[in-house]
Design an enzyme around this catalytic site. Structure first.
Site, PDB file in Angstrom:
ATOM      1  N   ARG A 184      31.370  30.651   0.757  1.00 49.27           N
ATOM      2  CA  ARG A 184      32.672  30.124   0.269  1.00 49.27           C
ATOM      3  C   ARG A 184      32.237  28.723  -0.553  1.00 49.27           C
ATOM      4  NH1 ARG A 184      36.747  26.621   0.307  1.00 49.27           N
ATOM      5  NH2 ARG A 184      38.567  27.249   0.576  1.00 49.27           N
ATOM      6  N   GLU A 217      45.668  31.235  -1.987  1.00 48.03           N
ATOM      7  CA  GLU A 217      45.374  32.341  -1.316  1.00 48.03           C
ATOM      8  C   GLU A 217      46.036  33.746  -2.070  1.00 48.03           C
ATOM      9  OE1 GLU A 217      43.299  33.121   1.041  1.00 48.03           O
ATOM     10  OE2 GLU A 217      42.765  31.011   1.470  1.00 48.03           O
ATOM     11  N   ARG A 277      31.157  31.638   7.139  1.00 51.25           N
ATOM     12  CA  ARG A 277      30.857  31.718   5.908  1.00 51.25           C
ATOM     13  C   ARG A 277      29.825  30.624   5.455  1.00 51.25           C
ATOM     14  NH1 ARG A 277      36.713  32.730   3.315  1.00 51.25           N
ATOM     15  NH2 ARG A 277      36.831  30.639   4.545  1.00 51.25           N
TER      16      ARG A 277
END
Length: 205
Positions: free
Chosen positions: A81, A89, A148
């Site tokens: 990320r 989103e 992530r």
């Protein structure tokens, strides 16, 4: 695909920062003062990134404007990320309250969904399928809430997250990282110019 070369910088804060089964690239010299490694000298105008180790990877899939999958030389993959930025989103409900000047109305939500698609398309044009370089960051944490790796991306000497902010594809994500002030200034410039997501036509209503 825009640009012949892409450099990705992953911000990872780990003690000894070595990913299991993945060897860092040769040529990153350990710094006795910091215990990390020194990144290669960037091109003129590129900010100096606090670095520990580097790897060469391939971007195998762009998930959205701030998330992607990369493949290491040994064949393993990681979801990463982008550090310090947040794009709207595309796969979940958008939150207008997070975006100054975008109203919590259907028009505002539709606007954000459109810019989610725009941010994803921009990332795909710049990064998808490219061999990239990842570099750890001494300031940021190693992983986000979903496990992530956190990343900077540098494309042709420019930080990709900063490009997202400058062009109005993203907002500043309020976390601690080495380029926070630089990113914050980029967001202010985009908001002042009403670039991208900040140019919602109904913001005064």
């Amino acid at each position: 695909m825009e640009g012949p070369s892409v450099v990705v910088v992953i911000a990872v804060l780990l003690a000894g920062c070595t990913l299991p089964g993945i060897q860092p690239d040769a040529g990153t010299a350990t710094s006795p003062e910091t215990g990390g490694t020194a990144a290669e000298t960037p091109a003129t105008g590129t900010p100096v990134l606090p670095a520990e180790e580097t790897w060469t990877v391939t971007v195998v899939e762009v998930i959205d404007g701030d998330t992607m999958d990369v493949r290491f030389a040994n064949g393993s993959t990681e979801r990463v990320r982008l550090l310090g930025v947040d794009t709207p989103e595309p796969y979940a409900e958008v939150a207008p309250a997070e975006w100054d000047g975008v109203p919590d109305t259907e028009a505002g939500r539709t606007w954000l969904r459109g810019w989610a698609d725009n941010a994803t398309a921009f990332a795909e044009r710049r990064l998808a399928g490219e061999d990239v370089r990842i570099v750890t960051d001494e300031v940021a944490g190693s992983r986000g809430g979903y496990g992530r790796l956190l990343v900077y991306v540098v494309v042709d000497g420019e930080v990709f997250g900063e490009q997202l902010l400058e062009k109005g594809y993203a907002r500043l994500y309020e976390t601690e990282f080495g380029l926070y002030d630089r990113f914050a200034a980029a967001e202010v410039r985009a908001q002042t110019a009403e670039s991208g997501v900040w140019g919602f036509s109904g913001r005064s209503r």
